[in-house]
Design a protein around this motif. Structure first.
Motif, PDB file in Angstrom:
ATOM      1  N   VAL A  73       0.839  -1.193   0.000  1.00  0.00           N
ATOM      2  CA  VAL A  73       0.000   0.000   0.000  1.00  0.00           C
ATOM      3  C   VAL A  73       0.878   1.248   0.000  1.00  0.00           C
ATOM      4  CG1 VAL A  73      -1.778   1.295   1.232  1.00  0.00           C
ATOM      5  CG2 VAL A  73      -1.794  -1.214   1.297  1.00  0.00           C
ATOM      6  N   ILE A  74       0.635   2.142  -0.953  1.00  0.00           N
ATOM      7  CA  ILE A  74       1.270   3.459  -0.955  1.00  0.00           C
ATOM      8  C   ILE A  74       0.168   4.451  -0.627  1.00  0.00           C
ATOM      9  CG2 ILE A  74       2.568   5.147  -2.293  1.00  0.00           C
ATOM     10  CD1 ILE A  74       3.571   2.779  -4.014  1.00  0.00           C
ATOM     11  N   ASP A  75       0.211   4.969   0.601  1.00  0.00           N
ATOM     12  CA  ASP A  75      -0.918   5.698   1.178  1.00  0.00           C
ATOM     13  C   ASP A  75      -0.704   7.198   1.121  1.00  0.00           C
ATOM     14  OD1 ASP A  75      -3.204   6.358   2.614  1.00  0.00           O
ATOM     15  OD2 ASP A  75      -2.166   6.186   4.540  1.00  0.00           O
ATOM     16  N   ASN A  76      -1.670   7.903   0.560  1.00  0.00           N
ATOM     17  CA  ASN A  76      -1.571   9.349   0.413  1.00  0.00           C
ATOM     18  C   ASN A  76      -2.099  10.111   1.626  1.00  0.00           C
ATOM     19  OD1 ASN A  76      -0.863  11.586  -1.392  1.00  0.00           O
ATOM     20  ND2 ASN A  76      -3.048  12.055  -1.331  1.00  0.00           N
ATOM     21  N   SER A  77      -2.700   9.430   2.586  1.00  0.00           N
ATOM     22  CA  SER A  77      -3.264  10.111   3.753  1.00  0.00           C
ATOM     23  C   SER A  77      -2.205  10.275   4.839  1.00  0.00           C
ATOM     24  CB  SER A  77      -4.450   9.319   4.305  1.00  0.00           C
ATOM     25  OG  SER A  77      -3.997   8.239   5.108  1.00  0.00           O
ATOM     26  N   SER A  78      -2.596  10.903   5.937  1.00  0.00           N
ATOM     27  CA  SER A  78      -1.679  11.086   7.071  1.00  0.00           C
ATOM     28  C   SER A  78      -1.734   9.930   8.057  1.00  0.00           C
ATOM     29  CB  SER A  78      -2.019  12.389   7.796  1.00  0.00           C
ATOM     30  OG  SER A  78      -3.341  12.334   8.320  1.00  0.00           O
ATOM     31  N   ALA A  79      -2.497   8.879   7.753  1.00  0.00           N
ATOM     32  CA  ALA A  79      -2.768   7.814   8.720  1.00  0.00           C
ATOM     33  C   ALA A  79      -1.517   7.138   9.262  1.00  0.00           C
ATOM     34  CB  ALA A  79      -3.700   6.779   8.089  1.00  0.00           C
ATOM     35  N   PHE A  80      -0.497   6.945   8.418  1.00  0.00           N
ATOM     36  CA  PHE A  80       0.681   6.190   8.840  1.00  0.00           C
ATOM     37  C   PHE A  80       1.995   6.956   8.702  1.00  0.00           C
ATOM     38  CE2 PHE A  80      -2.594   3.169   7.582  1.00  0.00           C
ATOM     39  CZ  PHE A  80      -2.641   2.338   8.698  1.00  0.00           C
ATOM     40  N   ARG A  81       1.920   8.239   8.414  1.00  0.00           N
ATOM     41  CA  ARG A  81       3.146   9.015   8.176  1.00  0.00           C
ATOM     42  C   ARG A  81       4.070   9.048   9.387  1.00  0.00           C
ATOM     43  NH1 ARG A  81       0.055  14.139   5.521  1.00  0.00           N
ATOM     44  NH2 ARG A  81      -0.441  13.208   3.484  1.00  0.00           N
ATOM     45  N   TYR A  82       3.504   8.988  10.560  1.00  0.00           N
ATOM     46  CA  TYR A  82       4.299   9.179  11.766  1.00  0.00           C
ATOM     47  C   TYR A  82       4.550   7.856  12.494  1.00  0.00           C
ATOM     48  CZ  TYR A  82       2.148  13.376  10.114  1.00  0.00           C
ATOM     49  OH  TYR A  82       1.688  14.347   9.277  1.00  0.00           O
ATOM     50  N   ASP A  83       4.221   6.755  11.842  1.00  0.00           N
ATOM     51  CA  ASP A  83       4.471   5.416  12.369  1.00  0.00           C
ATOM     52  C   ASP A  83       5.934   5.049  12.092  1.00  0.00           C
ATOM     53  OD1 ASP A  83       4.666   2.569  12.624  1.00  0.00           O
ATOM     54  OD2 ASP A  83       2.497   2.405  12.404  1.00  0.00           O
ATOM     55  N   SER A  84       6.669   4.684  13.127  1.00  0.00           N
ATOM     56  CA  SER A  84       8.098   4.388  12.963  1.00  0.00           C
ATOM     57  C   SER A  84       8.353   3.167  12.094  1.00  0.00           C
ATOM     58  CB  SER A  84       8.758   4.188  14.330  1.00  0.00           C
ATOM     59  OG  SER A  84       8.130   3.115  15.034  1.00  0.00           O
ATOM     60  N   ASP A  85       7.347   2.308  11.918  1.00  0.00           N
ATOM     61  CA  ASP A  85       7.500   1.120  11.082  1.00  0.00           C
ATOM     62  C   ASP A  85       7.071   1.348   9.636  1.00  0.00           C
ATOM     63  OD1 ASP A  85       8.537  -0.466  13.099  1.00  0.00           O
ATOM     64  OD2 ASP A  85       6.581  -1.200  13.741  1.00  0.00           O
ATOM     65  N   VAL A  86       6.683   2.582   9.313  1.00  0.00           N
ATOM     66  CA  VAL A  86       6.215   2.912   7.961  1.00  0.00           C
ATOM     67  C   VAL A  86       7.125   3.977   7.360  1.00  0.00           C
ATOM     68  CG1 VAL A  86       4.329   3.872   6.575  1.00  0.00           C
ATOM     69  CG2 VAL A  86       3.821   2.316   8.479  1.00  0.00           C
ATOM     70  N   PRO A  87       7.828   3.666   6.259  1.00  0.00           N
ATOM     71  CA  PRO A  87       8.673   4.694   5.631  1.00  0.00           C
ATOM     72  C   PRO A  87       7.843   5.818   5.030  1.00  0.00           C
ATOM     73  CG  PRO A  87       8.772   2.613   4.397  1.00  0.00           C
ATOM     74  CD  PRO A  87       7.916   2.367   5.588  1.00  0.00           C
ATOM     75  N   ASN A 139       4.119  -3.593   4.944  1.00  0.00           N
ATOM     76  CA  ASN A 139       3.636  -3.507   3.563  1.00  0.00           C
ATOM     77  C   ASN A 139       2.887  -2.198   3.303  1.00  0.00           C
ATOM     78  OD1 ASN A 139       4.730  -5.664   2.258  1.00  0.00           O
ATOM     79  ND2 ASN A 139       2.859  -6.850   2.092  1.00  0.00           N
ATOM     80  N   ILE A 140       3.315  -1.146   4.010  1.00  0.00           N
ATOM     81  CA  ILE A 140       2.714   0.179   3.836  1.00  0.00           C
ATOM     82  C   ILE A 140       3.837   1.196   3.681  1.00  0.00           C
ATOM     83  CG2 ILE A 140       1.254   1.987   4.831  1.00  0.00           C
ATOM     84  CD1 ILE A 140      -0.100  -0.192   6.528  1.00  0.00           C
ATOM     85  N   ALA A 147      14.941   7.884  -1.118  1.00  0.00           N
ATOM     86  CA  ALA A 147      14.489   6.642  -1.752  1.00  0.00           C
ATOM     87  C   ALA A 147      15.013   5.400  -1.033  1.00  0.00           C
ATOM     88  CB  ALA A 147      14.912   6.617  -3.217  1.00  0.00           C
ATOM     89  N   ASP A 148      16.198   5.474  -0.438  1.00  0.00           N
ATOM     90  CA  ASP A 148      16.759   4.293   0.222  1.00  0.00           C
ATOM     91  C   ASP A 148      15.888   3.802   1.373  1.00  0.00           C
ATOM     92  OD1 ASP A 148      18.882   4.348  -1.509  1.00  0.00           O
ATOM     93  OD2 ASP A 148      20.301   5.238  -0.093  1.00  0.00           O
ATOM     94  N   ALA A 149      15.152   4.709   1.995  1.00  0.00           N
ATOM     95  CA  ALA A 149      14.313   4.331   3.140  1.00  0.00           C
ATOM     96  C   ALA A 149      13.137   3.460   2.736  1.00  0.00           C
ATOM     97  CB  ALA A 149      13.806   5.586   3.850  1.00  0.00           C
ATOM     98  N   VAL A 150      12.872   3.341   1.434  1.00  0.00           N
ATOM     99  CA  VAL A 150      11.724   2.557   0.976  1.00  0.00           C
ATOM    100  C   VAL A 150      11.863   1.090   1.357  1.00  0.00           C
ATOM    101  CG1 VAL A 150      12.504   1.858  -1.327  1.00  0.00           C
ATOM    102  CG2 VAL A 150      10.092   2.391  -0.959  1.00  0.00           C
ATOM    103  N   ALA A 151      13.087   0.625   1.554  1.00  0.00           N
ATOM    104  CA  ALA A 151      13.308  -0.788   1.881  1.00  0.00           C
ATOM    105  C   ALA A 151      12.591  -1.203   3.156  1.00  0.00           C
ATOM    106  CB  ALA A 151      14.805  -1.064   2.007  1.00  0.00           C
ATOM    107  N   GLY A 152      12.267  -0.250   4.023  1.00  0.00           N
ATOM    108  CA  GLY A 152      11.585  -0.570   5.266  1.00  0.00           C
ATOM    109  C   GLY A 152      10.118  -0.901   5.120  1.00  0.00           C
ATOM    110  N   PHE A 153       9.601  -0.898   3.890  1.00  0.00           N
ATOM    111  CA  PHE A 153       8.166  -1.148   3.685  1.00  0.00           C
ATOM    112  C   PHE A 153       7.739  -2.530   4.142  1.00  0.00           C
ATOM    113  CE2 PHE A 153       9.619  -3.486   0.011  1.00  0.00           C
ATOM    114  CZ  PHE A 153       8.643  -4.435  -0.209  1.00  0.00           C
ATOM    115  N   ALA A 154       8.657  -3.490   4.138  1.00  0.00           N
ATOM    116  CA  ALA A 154       8.300  -4.887   4.387  1.00  0.00           C
ATOM    117  C   ALA A 154       7.753  -5.127   5.790  1.00  0.00           C
ATOM    118  CB  ALA A 154       9.512  -5.776   4.140  1.00  0.00           C
ATOM    119  N   LYS A 155       8.009  -4.227   6.715  1.00  0.00           N
ATOM    120  CA  LYS A 155       7.520  -4.427   8.084  1.00  0.00           C
ATOM    121  C   LYS A 155       5.995  -4.473   8.132  1.00  0.00           C
ATOM    122  CE  LYS A 155      11.445  -2.284  10.484  1.00  0.00           C
ATOM    123  NZ  LYS A 155      11.878  -1.157  11.357  1.00  0.00           N
TER     124      LYS A 155
END
Length: 345
Positions: A91-105, A123-124, A113-121
């Protein structure tokens, strides 16, 4: 082999822009599925030269879908993004729902761009706020070269940042005033036609608004937690494209000429900066374009190692839809995901 892509909120301003950008950029899709609430089922949306019928989000099975571009608001995202991610769809989410979650890049591809690798925690992956996205694209090359300590930014944000309702309200109020009628105010806290409103989102205890808080927290997460930032966010009677007046204080000496050259070499930035009438970018210039335009670059003599500049970007594109598609492209180009289903016949 192409990727199966779902667009949630496909009938909204950003959802429609996502579909347009997927087609424009030749994104490698096997199938595109537009999704929305039940009341939108059967509506038609465009994808390139195709017309697609909208399906209901609540009845859709994501088990063979590779990417979900989510643009249906924070409430919908909080409910559905974890469910979709649990089915193996990113999921690539345009809302603010997960922006401040430490497990969501929180990603702007030109910046982190390198931080994208953390998506697997989970899948968001989160898309930043529209005003933050263009700001960090302009700040990144300057921060890398000169080390930004402090940012003061005033935004001039278009009504499309408030969705279709915001655009409709500006249109209605303008027509009413030209017809010598009293304009009705519904979406905004004050009349927006021929006016400015120094208030976006809710007020917080310290007097800042949530929009201003978002810019501070998101810039720290995306660019550098040590950067200090203060923002004043203003809604203006412009349909599309946000503008920002930015002042920065750096660790290293900086000149306008040097900054201009650094920005000219930066990905996603287009410098238009001549000391003459029209030698700068306006919201009208940026609407429909992908770049973050930077103009009015000049030294700020009120602080040591200071610089001032103006930046403008299409908030529906770089501030939302384009950034989301660029994130998806990073996932594919770096081979972080693979298609899960065979291409549709």
């Amino acid at each position: 082999m192409g990727y199966k892509v779902a667009v949630v909120g496909a009938t909204g301003n950003v959802g429609r822009e996502m579909l347009a950008i997927l087609a424009e950029r030749g994104f490698p899709v096997s199938e595109v599925i537009p999704l929305a609430s039940r009341r939108s089922v059967g509506q038609e949306v465009s994808f390139g030269d195709k017309v697609l019928k909208v399906k209901a989000l609540e009845h859709y099975d994501f088990s063979d879908t590779d990417i979900c571009l989510m643009s249906a608001g924070g409430t919908v995202s909080k409910e559905w993004s974890p469910k979709i991610g649990a089915q193996g769809c990113v999921v690539i989410d345009n809302s603010s729902a997960f922006r401040y979650d430490s497990d969501v890049p929180l990603i702007v591809p030109e910046v982190n761009a390198d931080a994208v690798a953390g998506f697997a925690k989970r899948n968001i992956i989160a898309n930043p706020n529209c005003s933050t996205a263009q700001l960090v694209v302009a700040l990144k090359p300057l921060h890398d070269r000169y080390g930004i300590k402090r940012v003061v930014v005033s935004t001039y944000q278009s009504v499309s940042g408030a969705g279709k309702e915001g655009m409709d309200e500006l249109d209605r109020q303008t027509k009413a005033l030209y017809s010598m009628k009293d304009p009705e105010t519904k979406k905004f806290p004050a009349r927006i036609a021929f006016n400015l409103i120094p208030h976006i989102d809710v007020f917080m205890e310290d007097g800042y608004t949530k929009e201003e808080w978002k810019m501070t927290v998101e810039t720290k997460k995306i660019l550098d937690p040590k950067i200090k930032l203060t923002a004043t966010c203003v809604r203006v009677p412009v349909f599309i494209a946000h503008s920002e007046a930015v002042n920065i204080e750096c660790e290293q000496p900086i000149t306008a000429d040097e900054a201009r050259e650094v920005l000219r070499q930066a990905p996603g930035v287009l410098v238009i900066d001549k000391h003459e009438n029209g030698g700068y970018a306006t919201p009208l210039d940026a609407a429909g374009e992908d770049a973050t335009y930077v103009s009015r670059i000049r030294e700020d003599a009120t602080v040591e190692n200071g610089l001032a500049f103006w930046c403008v970007s299409d908030n529906l594109r770089k501030g939302a839809a384009l950034n989301a598609v660029q994130i998806a492209e990073v996932l594919i180009n770096r081979k972080l995901i693979q298609p899960r289903a065979k291409a549709a016949a």
